[in-house]
Design an enzyme around this catalytic site. Structure first.
Site, PDB file in Angstrom:
ATOM      1  N   GLN A 137      39.624 -57.130  12.667  1.00  0.00           N
ATOM      2  CA  GLN A 137      38.350 -56.460  12.373  1.00  0.00           C
ATOM      3  C   GLN A 137      37.322 -57.556  12.208  1.00  0.00           C
ATOM      4  O   GLN A 137      37.129 -58.085  11.125  1.00  0.00           O
ATOM      5  CB  GLN A 137      38.493 -55.599  11.114  1.00  0.00           C
ATOM      6  CG  GLN A 137      39.618 -54.576  11.203  1.00  0.00           C
ATOM      7  CD  GLN A 137      39.336 -53.446  12.195  1.00  0.00           C
ATOM      8  OE1 GLN A 137      38.239 -52.905  12.232  1.00  0.00           O
ATOM      9  NE2 GLN A 137      40.325 -53.091  13.011  1.00  0.00           N
ATOM     10  N   ALA A 149      34.076 -45.521   7.796  1.00  0.00           N
ATOM     11  CA  ALA A 149      35.021 -46.367   8.530  1.00  0.00           C
ATOM     12  C   ALA A 149      34.313 -47.313   9.492  1.00  0.00           C
ATOM     13  O   ALA A 149      33.086 -47.275   9.640  1.00  0.00           O
ATOM     14  CB  ALA A 149      36.012 -45.487   9.280  1.00  0.00           C
ATOM     15  N   HIS A 150      35.098 -48.129  10.178  1.00  0.00           N
ATOM     16  CA  HIS A 150      34.561 -49.167  11.066  1.00  0.00           C
ATOM     17  C   HIS A 150      33.754 -48.587  12.226  1.00  0.00           C
ATOM     18  O   HIS A 150      34.109 -47.587  12.803  1.00  0.00           O
ATOM     19  CB  HIS A 150      35.655 -50.080  11.606  1.00  0.00           C
ATOM     20  CG  HIS A 150      36.848 -49.408  12.185  1.00  0.00           C
ATOM     21  ND1 HIS A 150      37.874 -50.109  12.730  1.00  0.00           N
ATOM     22  CD2 HIS A 150      37.209 -48.109  12.271  1.00  0.00           C
ATOM     23  CE1 HIS A 150      38.789 -49.277  13.149  1.00  0.00           C
ATOM     24  NE2 HIS A 150      38.432 -48.061  12.880  1.00  0.00           N
ATOM     25  N   ASN A 151      32.664 -49.273  12.521  1.00  0.00           N
ATOM     26  CA  ASN A 151      31.824 -48.968  13.681  1.00  0.00           C
ATOM     27  C   ASN A 151      31.098 -47.630  13.586  1.00  0.00           C
ATOM     28  O   ASN A 151      30.523 -47.164  14.572  1.00  0.00           O
ATOM     29  CB  ASN A 151      32.646 -49.018  14.985  1.00  0.00           C
ATOM     30  CG  ASN A 151      33.042 -50.435  15.351  1.00  0.00           C
ATOM     31  OD1 ASN A 151      34.074 -50.926  14.893  1.00  0.00           O
ATOM     32  ND2 ASN A 151      32.215 -51.108  16.121  1.00  0.00           N
TER      33      ASN A 151
END
Lengths: 348, 348, 348
Positions: free
Chosen positions: B199, B240-242
């Site tokens: 990540q 969460a990511h992105n």
């Protein structure tokens, strides 16, 4: 852990021994995990079958339990679950000794008042005007804001935040990462976007409250968010500004309560429940897990679903939903009959 | 709290006084809790009945409100809720004075750049390459990672983590325990089990954002998880990511948004909503509490349920579900009739 | 980030280049965000249309993808998603150098054992009897309780709490604010209110486990709450006392698991799932987001809903619910027919 014979153990917890009392017991474990020097227990009937295979030296059971095995000592007691708590207590390691005083790595602002019998662990910060009661334990890395107050005998685990002005009663237990007194979530929509509504109230926690790890209790917009005497709050629960939780209520993990809602006394909210703002829940109401409470609930009843309704209604609705396919079939059958009838009439 | 007369208070907030303006006011409280030297307010009609019994010296009300009591002073204002915010501000305690500089218990790595007007409280850590903007306040026990950046006038409450490389705009408020820049949750299934997907991205938070206590914003797998200008995020929210959250959106407590989802501008997600990954939610969409968003949603509408659908549809479905028992009865009735009819026909 | 040509990049990741390989690449980005010196990727077909407009220098795609554009270099690879991970790794900044040793601001109790190769950042506390394994990294502000143990190569992010007695295996990653070993939530109802049931067990985390930001794993009432080898737990998850999570399971954000529940190996619980206490979930079961698991589930199947049931059943129920209005219409039609029929018969 210390060693006892089964007889000694039975005597300590007031159980009637049925089997060889001379066997030594070094520890305790669940039925499936217990070894030949462990004691175990059977309280929940779903684990009944594990009695046949357990290697435990002895098992706490209900007074009337019968088993085929003769090699397993039974400690018969009226309430095996409660007796098991006694066993756990007997074998529990002594708590780490904590001496009164302030760890040199902690920082105190001028005007913080700390009872000399309190124990302040490493890396704490206690701001001006804060008052720490007698025999309080701050394990370490705890933040106590300006003018915050802890009653006597509180136990604050690592990394708790008690923010400015928050007042906590006697004998409260705050688990790691709990936050008391974060700002309420209040914003006014304007042409320029959301404008913060000042959150000038506080949080009041009465005596004998326990608050779980990483739970969050927001300060009030004005006045106080109030957690009543003896309330137990589990991990990761969210309590919004100006909520009032009545004495003896229990709020299970990951539940969220929106602003200005009032819970009566002895309310139970199971895990992951959501409650809307400005709702009243009556004394002793019990709400099942994952329910969504959108309107006032009378006390003393069980509720479930979103919107939450009396649990019997919810169960009926779910049963009907399961029967939905069958109902469609029955309607199709009727339509066939109606069609056939129409045709017959046409033929006539 | 300071003292004012009701007349002075009415003048300060632009209200029209109806009653005895000479009474002194020391504080403020809700209608049920107010004492004889408190001012109170009525904005939500559900508390209307409390006007009859309140002990308040005066109450902020709408311009046209009529009451039977003559002993209660009314402060008539166009928007009592907004005027109440002014009252709260008037009585709010002055904020604790925070002087610029770094508390000696904080640790700074070489290469951290801290504006001289910033105030760094006790027990903070600021890593190499980090930049702290003008007039920022880090209350204490705050962690600022390598190369992280705070714009001017940010307010970081105790125990916030701004992890390596995270960039935060101007005037942001981060509440206790918020985590910005934890790793996204990405694992590849392999024969040997889950293998971590690196990540390597970051989190970008634009100006005027507020993030609640113990909320978590994960860093991107690559590029950035992005929180738009003026977004307000409540306690215990998971992003969460992105994920991209459009400007002016509001995400209420305990909501979770899975990876790579994009929210438009001014989206409102009520409490405990879940949003799947790789979903797009249009500008101004509003999703009711506990809903589960599994597919793209058009902007400007209200949604509810799991899967989330237009709220009117969901309400219709719920109403039908409630009528399910009645529908079963009606089908049973028809079946009786059909059976009777068949018999008649057979008889004929 | 370093610079490479597209040819060099294709070679590094084993892709077949289709287009101008001499173009320099400085970084990486999603299709919509990429600039002319970025490489990008297409793995999820929902982003297919973005290929037409992307400004990327080159794009990782599946071997057989066809596009109309001729100016866009394609890097064809069997699994573009996996190859993209390689690209991310190539461009990732080197991790910050962490030297072995203990930061002078950290506090160690006598009897803590720290491997000389471990790196203990600022503001940590390590209590008596704790053991920190080889090459462990405690980034800073980490709390390690009495007799807690970390295996080799663990990575603990800021503000993690590993409470007294908790045992953690090798190569575990604990994200900011995670709490391991908070008390289980156990209270006995008595005439005087809730009485705390002592929580004397611990938490055992096996090798290669990752635990998300602000997640909470409670210690057992007795014995251990156990997180199996290779388990991945996302942010804000709650795991109650005496839960057992089988190896290789994955628990996604904001899920809660109540006491004494056992998950088999390779179970997947999607986000915001709730699981009742004393439930068994079989190996490889997969539970959809927001489901409520109230009873044992067989392994190897997909489940959804509250109560959770096989996903196909749930989908069928939801479809029927959507058809509910139509079913009511059909019954009304039949009732009209039945009424008409009755009238006809009466007329005859």
């Amino acid at each position: 852990m210390s060693t006892r014979t089964l007889s000694e153990l039975a005597q300590s917890i007031g159980a009637v021994l049925d089997g060889d009392g001379s066997r030594p017991v070094h520890g305790l474990a669940g039925l499936a995990d217990a070894g030949p020097t462990d004691v175990s227990f059977l309280a929940n009937p779903r684990y009944r079958a594990q009695l046949d295979a357990t290697r435990a030296a002895g098992v706490l059971v209900a007074p009337d339990l019968r088993i085929a095995r003769t090699d397993l000592a039974l400690l018969r007691c009226k309430d095996p679950n409660r007796a098991w708590t006694e066993v756990i207590r007997l074998f529990a390691p002594a708590p780490a000794p904590l001496s009164p005083g302030v760890h040199p790595s902690s920082t105190l602002e001028a005007g913080a008042v700390i009872d000399p019998s309190a124990s302040i662990g490493p890396g704490c910060h206690i701001a001006a005007g804060a008052v720490i009661g007698a025999r309080c334990v701050l394990r370490g890395h705890v933040w106590i804001g300006r003018d915050a107050r802890l009653g006597p005998d509180c136990d604050l685990h690592p990394r708790v935040v008690v923010h400015d002005g928050v007042a906590i009663g006697a004998r409260c237990v705050l688990h790691p990462g709990a936050v008391l007194g974060s700002d309420g979530f209040g914003f006014e929509p304007t042409a320029k976007g959301w404008v913060k509504i000042p959150q000038c109230g506080t949080v009041v926690v009465e005596d004998d409250v326990e608050i779980g790890a990483n739970a969050c209790i927001d300060r009030a917009r004005f006045g106080a968010t109030r957690i009543g005497r003896g309330v137990k709050i589990d991990n990761l629960v969210h309590v919004a500004h100006n909520v009032v939780v009545g004495a003896g209520s229990m709020i299970i993990a990951q539940t969220g309560i929106a602003g200005s809602t009032r819970l009566g006394r002895g309310v139970i909210l199971a895990g992951q429940v959501g409650v809307n703002g400005h709702v009243e829940i009556g004394d002793g109401a019990r709400v099942a897990g994952q329910s969504g409470v959108t309107a006032d609930l009378d006390g003393g009843r069980d509720y479930q679903g979103n919107p939450a309704r009396p649990r019997v209604e919810w169960l009926r609705m779910m049963a009907q939903l399961s029967r939905g396919a069958r109902l469609e079939e029955r309607v199709k059958e009727l339509e066939r009959g109606a069609g056939a009838g129409a045709k017959d009439e046409g033929d006539a």
